[in-house]
Motif scaffolding. Structure first.
Motif, PDB file in Angstrom:
ATOM      1  N   ILE A 367      11.384  34.195  15.719  1.00  0.00           N
ATOM      2  CA  ILE A 367      11.891  32.918  16.205  1.00  0.00           C
ATOM      3  C   ILE A 367      11.694  31.836  15.146  1.00  0.00           C
ATOM      4  N   ARG A 368      12.490  30.792  15.293  1.00  0.00           N
ATOM      5  CA  ARG A 368      12.387  29.628  14.412  1.00  0.00           C
ATOM      6  C   ARG A 368      11.649  28.527  15.159  1.00  0.00           C
ATOM      7  N   VAL A 369      10.640  27.947  14.523  1.00  0.00           N
ATOM      8  CA  VAL A 369       9.811  26.928  15.160  1.00  0.00           C
ATOM      9  C   VAL A 369      10.131  25.573  14.539  1.00  0.00           C
ATOM     10  N   VAL A 370      10.417  24.591  15.413  1.00  0.00           N
ATOM     11  CA  VAL A 370      10.605  23.207  14.992  1.00  0.00           C
ATOM     12  C   VAL A 370       9.400  22.420  15.471  1.00  0.00           C
ATOM     13  N   GLN A 371       8.693  21.795  14.545  1.00  0.00           N
ATOM     14  CA  GLN A 371       7.452  21.102  14.875  1.00  0.00           C
ATOM     15  C   GLN A 371       7.676  19.595  14.890  1.00  0.00           C
ATOM     16  N   LEU A 372       7.424  18.957  16.037  1.00  0.00           N
ATOM     17  CA  LEU A 372       7.451  17.500  16.134  1.00  0.00           C
ATOM     18  C   LEU A 372       6.027  16.982  15.978  1.00  0.00           C
ATOM     19  N   PRO A 373       5.824  15.932  15.171  1.00  0.00           N
ATOM     20  CA  PRO A 373       4.445  15.487  14.889  1.00  0.00           C
ATOM     21  C   PRO A 373       3.713  14.949  16.112  1.00  0.00           C
ATOM     22  N   VAL A 374       4.409  14.243  16.986  1.00  0.00           N
ATOM     23  CA  VAL A 374       3.812  13.698  18.202  1.00  0.00           C
ATOM     24  C   VAL A 374       4.739  14.006  19.377  1.00  0.00           C
ATOM     25  N   ASN A 375       4.190  13.916  20.568  1.00  0.00           N
ATOM     26  CA  ASN A 375       4.986  14.167  21.765  1.00  0.00           C
ATOM     27  C   ASN A 375       6.032  13.071  21.938  1.00  0.00           C
ATOM     28  N   GLN A 376       7.306  13.463  21.954  1.00  0.00           N
ATOM     29  CA  GLN A 376       8.414  12.520  22.084  1.00  0.00           C
ATOM     30  C   GLN A 376       9.194  12.682  23.369  1.00  0.00           C
ATOM     31  N   GLY A 377       8.855  13.650  24.174  1.00  0.00           N
ATOM     32  CA  GLY A 377       9.545  13.830  25.440  1.00  0.00           C
ATOM     33  C   GLY A 377      10.537  14.974  25.408  1.00  0.00           C
TER      34      GLY A 377
END
Length: 870
Positions: A367-377
């Motif tokens: 799978i490809r993982v997209v990492q968001l630095p902080v919770n954005q909803g």
């Protein structure tokens, strides 16, 4: 004395592990492998040597060999076979679907002996064959006559049949059970059945396909099985019989039917003490010679359900948004890796999780993982997944879901076969659940689809949906203001406003874990309430005066309503002779919603509780109000269909509690969010448009504008909508169903509606009539009703003491005055913007000075006034 009903089963060998076919969502499985029912009906035949309605053992053995050649894996028998037939079927690796005969062709509820015999027949069968490895399921009734159902009542019949199912499962809970219906009694739904079974004889392809979609709607999350399909070769030809059976089996597979039984094995058919010779529905003739239909059905049965051609299949990007999902994310990803669709791209968006979600996801190399630095909803995470995707179709599910192995294939099939830009499916509660999750599963407010027709959806839940990438780009993806809920509703409504259609795929389902604690469930409902406030601000035309969604479609879910207090209306046709009888699902009524609402608890129960210190009678009223709410919730908790292991008083008490708390928490969160929305301050703009008339009207403003240039009504509507949006008003335009041109949401107290009409005069001159009207919200109406009730009661006690009157009147006068100021501000601000727009379009205000109304009449302008204005 031995029990005459107790008949022991004598098996030659112990049962193999996982020998039963089990319900697996909308289908069946054996040892974890998907099973498609490929069945044929068998008999009845003339009595054999044992006086059973079956041939001799040697003939049965040869018939089973022909059935194996056909590709058949299950056989339907209309009478209970002797045990040696069960054993032969087990040797041939064919399961038996057995009808338990009893006298359901008579008014059995009027005959206690007949009803008791039905119970004994079911128990006798269960004790003898429930554990036999050749048994697939038991059919407890086949085509109960509609006259009998009409005579005894559908509710009484359903309850009796539910009792038969429970009697069967009291012997062995694992045995599958159903009843077999047909179009004339399609409304007769037995809740405890493991799957839905219908006999369908329709010989036109489109009608057959549409009716299967209708049956899928009735079946809901349960598997749908066709108990009989067939075609008479005697009245037509054997070639046409083969043609019809071929496309019927193909359509059944496309409509996600779990299996079909072809009627019948051969033309030999014994009924009512004689051989029937004027029908020929068999795949074989009476002498067991093959017809063309035998080959056609063999080819249809041999096609693998899981076999998908890679040619011309679109690439599907699957996006999973995960936030602190360490408990469920592994099971979700593992189910995605089991998908049989050949062209998929798996994307997991970690929305700033602070638990081990990131480490668990990174352990999967596929799978490809997209990492968001902080919770954005949730919406922002899904938008990040869309941006990272490369597929023509983007599918979405949640981290607490497990997808069916054929999930993507079914969704893509619906997208390609119909004119849809998006499609969704069922989200089913897993069998492995706890008591709280089981109660939450039947509690109100869960994720559910809203249907306009049997195929077209108004709303599909975000845990199971797929859209063409081009459509998502067209509407700019998800609205990032929806952080935890409401994003799917917003997206569906915007797509539909752009003129597109959203479909529903019965076979494209996911397993969705429900909240496992009461606190988590109530927190979810509060999130939904906040989302409703945002939706009401963005789509005011799609909410009613009570603040609830005004769905055009129907919610096919028992937990969506508290039980309709009125009788169910079923169209039976004249004298009960109708062929297709519509089942209207329960509708929410004001009588069932109001007593459990937050407004009722505050303005009736709570107010009377406080006034009880003035008079004891108020406490009685408060107690009656609370009792009414409790009774409605208890009634709903008693009616819902809980999973069998949790059908006890403690679980139903928990369901009752959830029904009581859910509307309170959801409404509280909605009002709290509405109070804090930015456009609450819109009335502060009213100083720009103050006029000497502004205090004289209180609900409706009428204006007229004269134009001798190109300025017209449509330009006025478009310009006013744009100006209102620029000033922070949440507006909605007429979608073809409304009686206004523009609706502007103005916060907690109500909304403004703008309506216009155009009058034409010679020389391309025109007059545009406009009307601004204020519509009160549910909270405003509830406030005034409660306060006026207090005032009325206070006046009625005037003889006792004067201060009670003042106690009741002061809140009414203060609240009324304050609300009048608010309404005046809204109307004045909107009128000022309307004047600005009209002037910009070159229109002149020709309104009579005193033209205002709600309670007052007004006088039309005279020709002299118009000429003076011009």
């Amino acid at each position: 004395m031995p029990n005459p009903l107790r008949i022991e089963t004598n098996l030659a060998s112990p049962l193999p592990p996982d020998w039963q076919w089990r319900v697996d969502g909308k289908f069946f499985s054996e040892s974890g492998q998907r099973v498609s029912l490929r069945g044929v009906t068998y008999g009845p035949f003339p009595p054999g040597a044992g006086r059973d309605l079956f041939p001799e053992p040697q003939r049965v053995r040869r018939d089973l060999e022909l059935l194996r050649e056909l590709g058949c894996n299950v056989l339907r028998c209309y009478t209970v076979p002797p045990e040696w037939i069960f054993d032969l079927a087990q040797e041939a690796q064919i399961k038996l679907f057995v009808d338990i005969p009893w006298n359901y062709q008579m008014a059995f509820l009027d005959d206690a002996a007949n009803a008791a015999e039905a119970v004994r027949s079911v128990r006798r069968f269960a004790q003898q064959f429930a554990r036999h490895p050749a048994l697939f399921a038991a059919c407890l009734a086949n085509e109960i006559p509609p006259d009998i159902v009409r005579w005894s009542g559908a509710v009484r019949i359903s309850r009796f049949l539910d009792g038969l199912v429970n009697e069967l499962k009291s012997v062995d809970d694992s045995v599958l059970a159903t009843i077999c219906g047909y179009p004339r009694t399609e409304y007769l739904v037995v809740r405890d059945c493991d799957f839905m079974c219908f006999n369908v004889y329709l010989h036109e392809r489109s009608a057959f396909s549409d009716y299967l979609a209708r049956l899928q709607t009735i079946a809901g999350p349960k598997p749908l099985v066709l108990g009989e399909i067939g075609f008479d070769s005697r009245s037509s030809s054997e070639a046409r019989q083969a043609e019809h059976l071929s496309w019927q089996l193909d359509v059944a597979e496309r409509e996600s039917v779990a299996g079909s039984f072809v009627y019948s094995f051969c033309d030999e058919w014994f009924k009512d003490g004689r051989l029937v010779e004027d029908w020929a529905f068999g795949l074989l003739r009476s002498d067991r010679s093959k017809k063309q239909s035998f080959t056609a059905v063999k080819e249809a049965f041999s096609s693998s359900d899981a076999e998908v051609s890679k040619r011309d299949l679109p690439l599907v990007s699957i996006v999973v948004a995960a936030y602190n999902a360490e408990r469920t994310i592994v099971a979700c990803v593992e189910s995605l890796l089991q998908l049989v669709y050949p062209r998929i791209e798996l994307i997991v968006v970690d929305d700033g999780s602070i638990d081990d979600t990131r480490a668990l996801v990174n352990g999967f190399k596929e799978i490809r993982v997209v990492q968001l630095p902080v919770n954005q909803g949730l919406s922002a995470a899904r938008n990040a997944g869309i941006e990272a995707s490369s597929g023509e179709i983007v599918a979405f599910t949640d981290a607490d879901c497990r997808v069916d192995s054929d999930w993507v294939g079914r969704l893509v099939q619906s997208l390609k076969n119909d004119d849809f830009v998006g499609v969704g499916g069922h989200n089913i509660i897993p069998d492995e659940t706890n008591q709280v999750a089981a109660a939450v599963g039947v509690a109100p407010g869960g994720p559910i689809h809203i249907m306009l027709t049997d195929r077209v959806a108004e709303h599909i839940p975000g845990c199971n949906m797929a859209f063409y990438r081009s459509v998502l780009d067209e509407v700019n993806g998800f609205d990032s203001r929806f952080r935890v809920a409401g994003d799917d509703v917003d997206l569906c409504w915007r797509i539909q406003q752009n003129g597109h259609r959203i479909g529903f795929s019965a076979g494209g389902f996911v397993w969705h874990d429900r909240r496992s604690t009461v606190r988590a469930y109530l927190k979810q409902q509060m999130g939904y309430g906040k989302a409703e406030a945002l939706l009401a601000q963005k789509f005011p035309a799609l909410f009613n005066w009570m603040g609830d969604h005004t769905w055009k479609g129907r919610i096919y879910d028992e937990s969506a309503w508290l039980g309709d207090l009125s009788r169910q209306v079923i169209y039976r046709g004249v004298y009960g002779r109708g062929l297709f009888q519509l089942l209207p699902f329960g509708r929410t009524t004001l009588a069932t919603v109001l007593p459990v609402s937050l407004e009722f608890h505050v303005f009736v129960t709570g107010s009377c509780l406080l006034l009880g210190f003035v008079s004891f009678y108020f406490w009685i009223v408060s107690f009656l109000g609370l009792a009414t709410s409790t009774v409605l919730c208890a009634r709903a908790a008693w009616q819902v269909a809980l999973p069998r292991p949790y059908r006890n008083l403690s679980t139903r008490f928990l369901v009752c509690l959830l029904y009581f708390l859910q509307p309170v928490c959801r409404s509280y969160a909605r009002y709290r969010a509405q109070w804090s929305l930015p456009n609450r301050s819109v009335a502060s703009q009213s100083h720009e448009g103050k006029s000497r008339r502004s205090w004289r009207y209180w609900a409706t403003v009428r204006k007229r504008y004269w134009s001798e240039n190109e300025g017209d009504r449509l330009q006025l509507i478009e310009s006013l909508s744009e100006r209102l949006s620029q000033r922070g008003w949440a507006t909605a335009l007429d979608d073809g169903y409304q009686d206004f041109d523009i609706s502007a949401h103005v916060g907690l107290w109500g909304r403004l509606e703008f309506l216009s009409a155009e009058e034409f005069f010679p020389g391309n001159r025109r007059q545009v009539r406009t009307r601004l009207r204020f519509r009160w919200s549910r909270v405003t109406v509830s406030l005034f009703v409660g306060l006026i009730a207090m005032l009325t009661i206070g006046i009625s006690w005037m003889s006792e003491t004067v201060w009670r009157v003042g106690f009741a009147a002061v809140p009414v006068l203060l609240a009324g005055s304050w609300l009048m100021v608010r309404v005046r501000g809204y109307l004045s601000a909107a009128e000022h913007l309307l004047d600005q727009v009209a002037i910009a379009l070159g229109m002149n205000d020709v309104s009579p000075r005193d033209e205002f109304s709600t309670c007052l009449l007004y006088t039309s302008p005279s020709p002299r006034d118009l000429s003076t204005s011009r």
